[in-house]
Structures are given as C-alpha cells and as structure tokens.
Motif scaffolding. Sequence first.
Motif, PDB file in Angstrom:
ATOM      1  N   PRO A 260      12.720  -1.930   3.572  1.00 31.54           N
ATOM      2  CA  PRO A 260      13.881  -0.713   2.562  1.00 31.54           C
ATOM      3  C   PRO A 260      13.623  -0.602   1.635  1.00 31.54           C
ATOM      4  N   ALA A 261      13.091  -1.809   0.520  1.00 34.40           N
ATOM      5  CA  ALA A 261      12.818  -0.730  -0.764  1.00 34.40           C
ATOM      6  C   ALA A 261      11.939   0.080  -1.306  1.00 34.40           C
ATOM      7  N   VAL A 262      10.741   0.037  -0.458  1.00 26.29           N
ATOM      8  CA  VAL A 262      10.405   0.639  -0.413  1.00 26.29           C
ATOM      9  C   VAL A 262      10.183   2.198   0.541  1.00 26.29           C
ATOM     10  N   ASP A 263      11.194   2.075   1.605  1.00 25.08           N
ATOM     11  CA  ASP A 263      12.148   3.167   1.825  1.00 25.08           C
ATOM     12  C   ASP A 263      12.551   4.482   0.887  1.00 25.08           C
ATOM     13  N   ARG A 264      13.074   3.224  -0.332  1.00 22.95           N
ATOM     14  CA  ARG A 264      14.339   4.106  -0.617  1.00 22.95           C
ATOM     15  C   ARG A 264      13.412   4.733  -1.563  1.00 22.95           C
ATOM     16  N   VAL A 265      12.236   3.832  -2.273  1.00 21.74           N
ATOM     17  CA  VAL A 265      11.585   4.586  -3.430  1.00 21.74           C
ATOM     18  C   VAL A 265      11.278   5.652  -3.174  1.00 21.74           C
ATOM     19  N   LEU A 266      10.861   6.150  -1.870  1.00 17.89           N
ATOM     20  CA  LEU A 266       9.920   6.612  -1.421  1.00 17.89           C
ATOM     21  C   LEU A 266      10.867   7.680  -1.281  1.00 17.89           C
ATOM     22  N   MET A 267      11.868   7.749  -1.252  1.00 20.55           N
ATOM     23  CA  MET A 267      13.299   8.775  -0.637  1.00 20.55           C
ATOM     24  C   MET A 267      13.707   9.224  -1.759  1.00 20.55           C
TER      25      MET A 267
ATOM     26  N   VAL B 240       0.858  -1.212  -0.015  1.00 21.60           N
ATOM     27  CA  VAL B 240      -0.051   0.201   0.002  1.00 21.60           C
ATOM     28  C   VAL B 240       0.567   1.405   0.039  1.00 21.60           C
ATOM     29  N   ARG B 241       1.908   1.269   0.890  1.00 21.69           N
ATOM     30  CA  ARG B 241       3.391   2.514   0.775  1.00 21.69           C
ATOM     31  C   ARG B 241       3.454   2.204  -0.801  1.00 21.69           C
ATOM     32  N   LEU B 242       3.537   1.161  -1.055  1.00 16.14           N
ATOM     33  CA  LEU B 242       4.580   1.362  -2.867  1.00 16.14           C
ATOM     34  C   LEU B 242       3.505   1.966  -3.530  1.00 16.14           C
ATOM     35  N   LEU B 243       2.280   1.668  -3.002  1.00 14.25           N
ATOM     36  CA  LEU B 243       1.237   2.280  -4.000  1.00 14.25           C
ATOM     37  C   LEU B 243       0.723   3.756  -3.891  1.00 14.25           C
TER      38      LEU B 243
ATOM     39  N   PRO C 213       3.005   6.552  -7.232  1.00 16.12           N
ATOM     40  CA  PRO C 213       2.882   7.262  -7.736  1.00 16.12           C
ATOM     41  C   PRO C 213       1.862   8.130  -7.780  1.00 16.12           C
ATOM     42  N   LEU C 214       0.834   7.858  -7.169  1.00 19.40           N
ATOM     43  CA  LEU C 214      -0.536   8.573  -6.812  1.00 19.40           C
ATOM     44  C   LEU C 214       0.289  10.174  -6.365  1.00 19.40           C
ATOM     45  N   TYR C 215       1.271  10.305  -5.601  1.00 22.89           N
ATOM     46  CA  TYR C 215       1.645  11.623  -4.584  1.00 22.89           C
ATOM     47  C   TYR C 215       2.079  11.868  -6.139  1.00 22.89           C
ATOM     48  N   LEU C 216       2.739  11.734  -6.870  1.00 25.71           N
ATOM     49  CA  LEU C 216       3.300  12.040  -8.010  1.00 25.71           C
ATOM     50  C   LEU C 216       2.089  12.794  -8.931  1.00 25.71           C
ATOM     51  N   PHE C 217       1.519  12.067  -9.403  1.00 23.99           N
ATOM     52  CA  PHE C 217       0.214  12.356  -9.784  1.00 23.99           C
ATOM     53  C   PHE C 217      -0.620  13.919  -9.684  1.00 23.99           C
ATOM     54  N   LEU C 218      -0.681  13.936  -8.320  1.00 19.93           N
ATOM     55  CA  LEU C 218      -0.781  15.182  -7.056  1.00 19.93           C
ATOM     56  C   LEU C 218      -0.048  16.096  -7.152  1.00 19.93           C
ATOM     57  N   LEU C 219       1.231  16.181  -6.676  1.00 21.83           N
ATOM     58  CA  LEU C 219       1.657  16.780  -7.311  1.00 21.83           C
ATOM     59  C   LEU C 219       2.328  17.401  -8.592  1.00 21.83           C
ATOM     60  N   MET C 220       2.662  17.160  -9.870  1.00 18.74           N
ATOM     61  CA  MET C 220       2.654  17.316 -10.600  1.00 18.74           C
ATOM     62  C   MET C 220       1.713  17.798 -11.339  1.00 18.74           C
ATOM     63  N   ASN C 221       0.151  18.194 -10.677  1.00 20.86           N
ATOM     64  CA  ASN C 221      -1.378  18.616 -11.038  1.00 20.86           C
ATOM     65  C   ASN C 221      -1.804  19.961 -10.456  1.00 20.86           C
ATOM     66  N   GLY C 222      -0.492  20.135  -9.332  1.00 17.22           N
ATOM     67  CA  GLY C 222      -0.614  21.534  -9.165  1.00 17.22           C
ATOM     68  C   GLY C 222      -1.560  21.308  -7.282  1.00 17.22           C
TER      69      GLY C 222
ATOM     70  N   LEU D 134      -1.643  20.039  -1.398  1.00 13.66           N
ATOM     71  CA  LEU D 134      -2.360  20.080  -0.252  1.00 13.66           C
ATOM     72  C   LEU D 134      -2.048  18.272  -0.165  1.00 13.66           C
ATOM     73  N   ALA D 135      -3.133  17.923  -1.229  1.00 11.53           N
ATOM     74  CA  ALA D 135      -2.951  16.407  -0.821  1.00 11.53           C
ATOM     75  C   ALA D 135      -1.956  15.566  -1.543  1.00 11.53           C
ATOM     76  N   ALA D 136      -0.897  16.003  -2.229  1.00 14.14           N
ATOM     77  CA  ALA D 136       0.431  15.778  -2.569  1.00 14.14           C
ATOM     78  C   ALA D 136       1.195  15.439  -1.286  1.00 14.14           C
ATOM     79  N   THR D 137       1.099  16.047  -0.066  1.00 10.58           N
ATOM     80  CA  THR D 137       1.986  16.332   0.852  1.00 10.58           C
ATOM     81  C   THR D 137       1.311  15.776   1.592  1.00 10.58           C
ATOM     82  N   LEU D 138      -0.050  15.204   2.151  1.00  7.82           N
ATOM     83  CA  LEU D 138      -0.534  14.254   2.906  1.00  7.82           C
ATOM     84  C   LEU D 138      -0.715  13.151   2.441  1.00  7.82           C
ATOM     85  N   VAL D 139      -0.480  12.492   1.078  1.00  5.14           N
ATOM     86  CA  VAL D 139      -0.205  11.487   0.413  1.00  5.14           C
ATOM     87  C   VAL D 139       0.792  10.788   1.198  1.00  5.14           C
ATOM     88  N   PHE D 140       2.043  12.163   0.948  1.00  4.32           N
ATOM     89  CA  PHE D 140       3.387  11.670   0.993  1.00  4.32           C
ATOM     90  C   PHE D 140       3.626  11.718   2.220  1.00  4.32           C
TER      91      PHE D 140
END
Length: 222
Positions: A82-89, A29-32, A35-44, A47-53
Amino acid sequence: MVDTADRTTRESEEASRAIFTLANVVSFVRLLMVPLYLFLLMNGQNLAATLVFATAAATDFLDGQIARRTHTVSKLGQLLDPAVDRVLMVTGVLGVFLVGRIPLWVIVVVIVRDAYLLIGGACLLSRHRIRIPVVYPGKFATTFLFIGFSGLLLNWPLVPGLGWCDASWLPGFNGAPVSWGIWFIYAGLVLSLGVTAYYSVCAARQLKEALARERLEGHGAA
C-alpha cells in the motif's frame, strides 16, 4: 462473527518476516520506477514517462496476488504494497501538476485523502490492532486515477471541453481542449471520496467496539 482484534492478530501471525520474497521484489521495482518517471517527465519525455508510470500502475495488483498465491505474505509486504501505491499516486498527481496539466485543488484532494488514510490507518493498527480491509471500489478508484494520470502525461489526444463554465480550475467543464484523462480523474476522485467515507464509518464502528472491549478488559484486570 470473528472478532476484529483476533482476526488482525491471526493475519499478523500468518505473515512471515521474510524480506526478499518475489512479491516484495515486485514492490521494490515499482518503487524504483517513481524517480525514473519524474526524471523523464521533467525532461520533456512525455511518452517514456507515460510508459513508466503506466507500467508501475498496471502492476498494482501483482505484488499482492503473488504473495497470496505463493503463500509468501510478509509483514514487510503488508506495509510496502500500500505504501508504494500511495507514493505512486502522490508522485503521479504531483508530476502532472508540475507540468501544468492539472489544477492545484486536485493534488490537494489526493494528498490530503492519502495522508488521512495513511495516518489514520497506522494509528488504528498500532493502538487498537484494527485494520480496515480494502474494498474493490477503492481499487477501482485507484485504477481510474492511474488511467487519468497516464492520459494527462501523454497529453494526447485532446478533446473539446464541455463549455459549461469559464473556470480555468475546472478543465473539461470549460471550453478549452483537454486530455481525455481528466474524465477518469474526476471519476476516480468521486469514487475515492465515497470509499474514504465508507472506511471512516467502518473505522469509527470498529474503534467503538475496540474501546468498549479495552474498558471491559481493564475492569476485569482491576
């Protein structure tokens, strides 16, 4: 003192081959969320991107704690957590860079450090059965960075820069207003580099012991 190879082997034996454990589901779920975080951020949607991240980052400890407390440590989880942590970072720093809120050198430091730890750790484990245990300062460094990225994503409130220099690549130290999150970024970077040096020393010492042990075993077999 327990031999490093024996300890690593015992840990590997204790880990199951289960895939659909509660801890692994949390990691998936954290890994999913990435992409949601990046989508929200790239669409301005700051706040939503911050909450997801922030949610993905704040649950960093959950998967490992659940696995240990429910005695469901799995081999997949040992790799996935640890892989999810690295991807998120990496995606966290990449996201704030793409929206122009962090200088290039920060993303280079984060990515190079993570690549060094990931590749180095994988080589040590596969070739010599050496696993360097995570230390709490490393967790603190990750937490500082996650908080800093969240602050930069939200981009509010802005605080005055120190005005110590005119370098645009040192936000916070120049006079331009900056998100409060930058100071957590700096703290996390300093701590993470110190932890990386510690890991390197531990790895070098254990590798020396492993090579000496392998030479003795080779002579014994001959």
